[in-house]
Design an enzyme around this catalytic site. Structure first.
Site, PDB file in Angstrom:
ATOM      1  N   LYS A  13       2.605  39.908  46.806  1.00 16.53           N
ATOM      2  CA  LYS A  13       2.541  39.791  48.269  1.00 16.53           C
ATOM      3  C   LYS A  13       2.441  41.173  48.917  1.00 16.53           C
ATOM      4  O   LYS A  13       1.584  41.427  49.753  1.00 16.53           O
ATOM      5  CB  LYS A  13       3.796  39.070  48.822  1.00 16.53           C
ATOM      6  CG  LYS A  13       4.070  37.727  48.198  1.00 16.53           C
ATOM      7  CD  LYS A  13       5.327  37.076  48.786  1.00 16.53           C
ATOM      8  CE  LYS A  13       6.627  37.819  48.544  1.00 16.53           C
ATOM      9  NZ  LYS A  13       7.077  37.838  47.142  1.00 16.53           N
ATOM     10  N   ARG A  88      11.668  32.556  54.126  1.00 18.80           N
ATOM     11  CA  ARG A  88      12.004  32.311  52.733  1.00 18.80           C
ATOM     12  C   ARG A  88      12.928  31.110  52.569  1.00 18.80           C
ATOM     13  O   ARG A  88      13.350  30.804  51.456  1.00 18.80           O
ATOM     14  CB  ARG A  88      12.758  33.529  52.226  1.00 18.80           C
ATOM     15  CG  ARG A  88      12.078  34.281  51.130  1.00 18.80           C
ATOM     16  CD  ARG A  88      12.960  35.460  50.913  1.00 18.80           C
ATOM     17  NE  ARG A  88      12.726  36.194  49.733  1.00 18.80           N
ATOM     18  CZ  ARG A  88      12.040  37.338  49.713  1.00 18.80           C
ATOM     19  NH1 ARG A  88      11.407  37.753  50.764  1.00 18.80           N
ATOM     20  NH2 ARG A  88      12.002  38.010  48.610  1.00 18.80           N
ATOM     21  N   ARG A 127       7.479  47.567  37.766  1.00 16.18           N
ATOM     22  CA  ARG A 127       7.158  48.081  39.112  1.00 16.18           C
ATOM     23  C   ARG A 127       7.896  49.400  39.374  1.00 16.18           C
ATOM     24  O   ARG A 127       9.052  49.586  39.000  1.00 16.18           O
ATOM     25  CB  ARG A 127       7.574  47.069  40.177  1.00 16.18           C
ATOM     26  CG  ARG A 127       7.413  47.647  41.587  1.00 16.18           C
ATOM     27  CD  ARG A 127       7.475  46.629  42.664  1.00 16.18           C
ATOM     28  NE  ARG A 127       8.702  45.839  42.621  1.00 16.18           N
ATOM     29  CZ  ARG A 127       8.884  44.755  43.348  1.00 16.18           C
ATOM     30  NH1 ARG A 127       7.925  44.318  44.133  1.00 16.18           N
ATOM     31  NH2 ARG A 127      10.008  44.080  43.260  1.00 16.18           N
ATOM     32  N   ARG A 160      13.470  49.801  41.761  1.00 20.21           N
ATOM     33  CA  ARG A 160      14.414  49.125  42.645  1.00 20.21           C
ATOM     34  C   ARG A 160      15.575  48.554  41.827  1.00 20.21           C
ATOM     35  O   ARG A 160      15.376  48.058  40.722  1.00 20.21           O
ATOM     36  CB  ARG A 160      13.693  47.963  43.378  1.00 20.21           C
ATOM     37  CG  ARG A 160      12.961  48.428  44.608  1.00 20.21           C
ATOM     38  CD  ARG A 160      12.034  47.387  45.194  1.00 20.21           C
ATOM     39  NE  ARG A 160      12.543  46.029  45.276  1.00 20.21           N
ATOM     40  CZ  ARG A 160      11.849  45.008  45.793  1.00 20.21           C
ATOM     41  NH1 ARG A 160      10.633  45.215  46.268  1.00 20.21           N
ATOM     42  NH2 ARG A 160      12.352  43.797  45.829  1.00 20.21           N
ATOM     43  N   ARG A 171      16.892  36.445  41.372  1.00 19.07           N
ATOM     44  CA  ARG A 171      15.860  36.322  42.409  1.00 19.07           C
ATOM     45  C   ARG A 171      14.939  35.141  42.109  1.00 19.07           C
ATOM     46  O   ARG A 171      14.552  34.409  43.012  1.00 19.07           O
ATOM     47  CB  ARG A 171      15.050  37.623  42.496  1.00 19.07           C
ATOM     48  CG  ARG A 171      15.825  38.723  43.171  1.00 19.07           C
ATOM     49  CD  ARG A 171      15.241  40.068  42.876  1.00 19.07           C
ATOM     50  NE  ARG A 171      13.929  40.263  43.436  1.00 19.07           N
ATOM     51  CZ  ARG A 171      13.060  41.170  42.984  1.00 19.07           C
ATOM     52  NH1 ARG A 171      13.372  41.928  41.950  1.00 19.07           N
ATOM     53  NH2 ARG A 171      11.897  41.299  43.563  1.00 19.07           N
TER      54      ARG A 171
HETATM   55  P1  AP5 Z   1       4.412  43.311  44.544  1.00 23.52           P
HETATM   56  O1  AP5 Z   1       3.170  43.341  45.352  1.00 23.52           O
HETATM   57  O2  AP5 Z   1       5.426  44.383  44.776  1.00 23.52           O
HETATM   58  O3  AP5 Z   1       5.075  41.853  44.592  1.00 23.52           O
HETATM   59  P2  AP5 Z   1       5.853  41.105  45.758  1.00 23.52           P
HETATM   60  O4  AP5 Z   1       5.313  39.720  45.810  1.00 23.52           O
HETATM   61  O5  AP5 Z   1       5.827  41.923  47.010  1.00 23.52           O
HETATM   62  O6  AP5 Z   1       7.269  41.033  45.101  1.00 23.52           O
HETATM   63  P3  AP5 Z   1       8.706  41.496  45.637  1.00 23.52           P
HETATM   64  O7  AP5 Z   1       9.574  41.680  44.448  1.00 23.52           O
HETATM   65  O8  AP5 Z   1       8.597  42.640  46.608  1.00 23.52           O
HETATM   66  O9  AP5 Z   1       9.116  40.247  46.377  1.00 23.52           O
HETATM   67  P4  AP5 Z   1      10.505  39.855  46.715  1.00 23.52           P
HETATM   68  O10 AP5 Z   1      10.094  38.713  47.549  1.00 23.52           O
HETATM   69  O11 AP5 Z   1      11.457  39.554  45.660  1.00 23.52           O
HETATM   70  O12 AP5 Z   1      11.154  41.183  47.342  1.00 23.52           O
HETATM   71  P5  AP5 Z   1      11.387  41.651  48.834  1.00 23.52           P
HETATM   72  O13 AP5 Z   1      11.259  43.102  48.887  1.00 23.52           O
HETATM   73  O14 AP5 Z   1      10.583  40.816  49.759  1.00 23.52           O
HETATM   74  O15 AP5 Z   1       3.979  43.318  42.993  1.00 23.52           O
HETATM   75  C1  AP5 Z   1       4.957  43.376  41.974  1.00 23.52           C
HETATM   76  C2  AP5 Z   1       4.463  44.319  40.864  1.00 23.52           C
HETATM   77  O16 AP5 Z   1       3.305  43.754  40.244  1.00 23.52           O
HETATM   78  C3  AP5 Z   1       4.036  45.715  41.357  1.00 23.52           C
HETATM   79  O17 AP5 Z   1       4.388  46.634  40.383  1.00 23.52           O
HETATM   80  C4  AP5 Z   1       2.496  45.609  41.485  1.00 23.52           C
HETATM   81  O18 AP5 Z   1       1.870  46.843  41.249  1.00 23.52           O
HETATM   82  C5  AP5 Z   1       2.154  44.599  40.393  1.00 23.52           C
HETATM   83  N1  AP5 Z   1       1.048  43.701  40.750  1.00 23.52           N
HETATM   84  C6  AP5 Z   1       0.780  43.148  41.964  1.00 23.52           C
HETATM   85  N2  AP5 Z   1      -0.293  42.349  41.907  1.00 23.52           N
HETATM   86  C7  AP5 Z   1      -0.708  42.358  40.612  1.00 23.52           C
HETATM   87  C8  AP5 Z   1      -1.774  41.713  39.902  1.00 23.52           C
HETATM   88  N3  AP5 Z   1      -2.629  40.879  40.522  1.00 23.52           N
HETATM   89  N4  AP5 Z   1      -1.895  41.959  38.571  1.00 23.52           N
HETATM   90  C9  AP5 Z   1      -1.048  42.802  37.928  1.00 23.52           C
HETATM   91  N5  AP5 Z   1      -0.022  43.445  38.549  1.00 23.52           N
HETATM   92  C10 AP5 Z   1       0.152  43.230  39.870  1.00 23.52           C
HETATM   93  O19 AP5 Z   1      12.896  41.227  49.036  1.00 23.52           O
HETATM   94  C11 AP5 Z   1      13.939  41.924  48.379  1.00 23.52           C
HETATM   95  C12 AP5 Z   1      15.274  41.291  48.716  1.00 23.52           C
HETATM   96  O20 AP5 Z   1      15.509  41.375  50.142  1.00 23.52           O
HETATM   97  C13 AP5 Z   1      15.419  39.791  48.404  1.00 23.52           C
HETATM   98  O21 AP5 Z   1      15.792  39.566  47.064  1.00 23.52           O
HETATM   99  C14 AP5 Z   1      16.509  39.390  49.388  1.00 23.52           C
HETATM  100  O22 AP5 Z   1      17.769  39.808  48.940  1.00 23.52           O
HETATM  101  C15 AP5 Z   1      16.169  40.203  50.622  1.00 23.52           C
HETATM  102  N6  AP5 Z   1      15.238  39.482  51.525  1.00 23.52           N
HETATM  103  C16 AP5 Z   1      13.963  39.852  51.859  1.00 23.52           C
HETATM  104  N7  AP5 Z   1      13.422  38.969  52.690  1.00 23.52           N
HETATM  105  C17 AP5 Z   1      14.363  38.011  52.902  1.00 23.52           C
HETATM  106  C18 AP5 Z   1      14.385  36.823  53.660  1.00 23.52           C
HETATM  107  N8  AP5 Z   1      13.329  36.419  54.396  1.00 23.52           N
HETATM  108  N9  AP5 Z   1      15.527  36.068  53.631  1.00 23.52           N
HETATM  109  C19 AP5 Z   1      16.604  36.448  52.921  1.00 23.52           C
HETATM  110  N10 AP5 Z   1      16.641  37.570  52.166  1.00 23.52           N
HETATM  111  C20 AP5 Z   1      15.536  38.344  52.170  1.00 23.52           C
HETATM  112 MG    MG Z   2       7.268  42.998  48.095  1.00 24.75          MG
END
Ligand code: AP5
Ligand code: MG
Length: 218
Positions: A13, A88, A127, A160, A171
């Site tokens: 994403k 979410r 990552r 991270r 997660r």
């Molecule tokens: P990346 O693009 O970073 O993936 P992502 O979908 O953004 O994954 P996240 O881990 O950031 O999502 P998340 O939802 O757990 O974390 P968030 O920060 O939102 O890609 C991942 C890796 O793969 C990278 O290394 C990239 O280079 C690689 N990659 C990407 N595409 C690829 C492809 N096609 N092929 C190969 N490799 C690829 O949230 C963190 C925390 O914050 C949560 O756990 C929670 O505690 C809190 N939080 C955030 N939002 C909320 C909410 N709305 N409600 C409650 N808690 C929340």
């Molecule tokens: Mg992300």
């Protein structure tokens, strides 16, 4: 352009939202990034959120709803946005309806990134994230020129805390239990578009650009 990017942790994403935001010049609103900025700045909100995030649990809905409401109400979101990581939960999705209603705005679509579960673990554990600008790399799939330094801003790259083994599992469990129901929720609303997220980064980007040209709803 007003889109939500929905999908499990590691689905890509953030990677795609960053590329789309640059191409179409619209804000990329990452709820995770906003929370991490608060943690780094040691704000009251950041201190509250940190323990949930480190354990890989969702932060309480009301904290996120307030954060996103303020952001969407700001003038830089008036011409569009990509919401990455929010909503979410069903409670958050319902709050988004009322925020957008108050702002007299409508979502164009919700893009769901469908990625096999085994692939998510490989992506998350490899990552690396820039401490300064938040951009993500992957040691194998999107390697930086120097493994410790961001190509874009020369910030330091780090892993991270929630990309370590125990937190990854939590997660993924939280996703299954609390976020996955949003797929059915948005399908019912007629807003869902599924993208096969297991492909190469550039192929997914091409598909998204096509979708933004002509939206196809399921
Ligand atoms: P990346 O693009 O970073 O993936 P992502 O979908 O953004 O994954 P996240 O881990 O950031 O999502 P998340 O939802 O757990 O974390 P968030 O920060 O939102 O890609 C991942 C890796 O793969 C990278 O290394 C990239 O280079 C690689 N990659 C990407 N595409 C690829 C492809 N096609 N092929 C190969 N490799 C690829 O949230 C963190 C925390 O914050 C949560 O756990 C929670 O505690 C809190 N939080 C955030 N939002 C909320 C909410 N709305 N409600 C409650 N808690 C929340
Ligand atoms: Mg992300």
């Amino acid at each position: 352009m007003r889109y939500v990017f929905l999908g499990p942790p590691g689905a890509g994403k953030g990677t795609q939202a960053e590329m789309i935001s640059r191409k179409y010049d619209i804000p990329h609103i990452s709820s995770g990034e906003m929370l991490r900025e608060n943690v780094t700045a040691e704000t009251k909100l950041g201190k509250k959120a940190m323990s949930y995030m480190d354990r890989g649990e969702l932060v309480p809905d009301q904290i996120l709803i307030r954060l996103i409401k303020d952001k969407l109400s700001s003038p830089d979101c008036s011409k569009g946005f990509i919401l990455d990581g929010f909503p979410r939960t069903v409670v958050q999705a319902e709050a988004l309806v009322s925020i957008l209603h108050q702002l007299e705005l409508k979502l164009d679509a919700v893009i769901y990134f469908d990625v096999p579960f085994e692939e998510l673990i490989t992506r998350l554990s490899g990552r690396r994230t820039c401490r300064a600008c938040g951009i993500n790399y992957h040691i194998k799939f999107k390697p930086p020129k120097d493994k410790r330094v961001c190509d874009k801003c020369e910030g330091t790259l780090y892993q991270r805390d929630d990309d370590k083994e125990g937190a990854i599992q939590n997660r993924l469990n939280e996703y299954q239990r609390r976020t996955k129901p949003l797929i059915a929720y948005y399908r019912k609303e007629g807003l869902l578009i599924t993208v096969e997220g297991g492909k190469e980064i550039s192929k997914i980007f091409e598909e998204l650009c096509r979708i933004f040209g002509v939206a196809r709803y399921e």
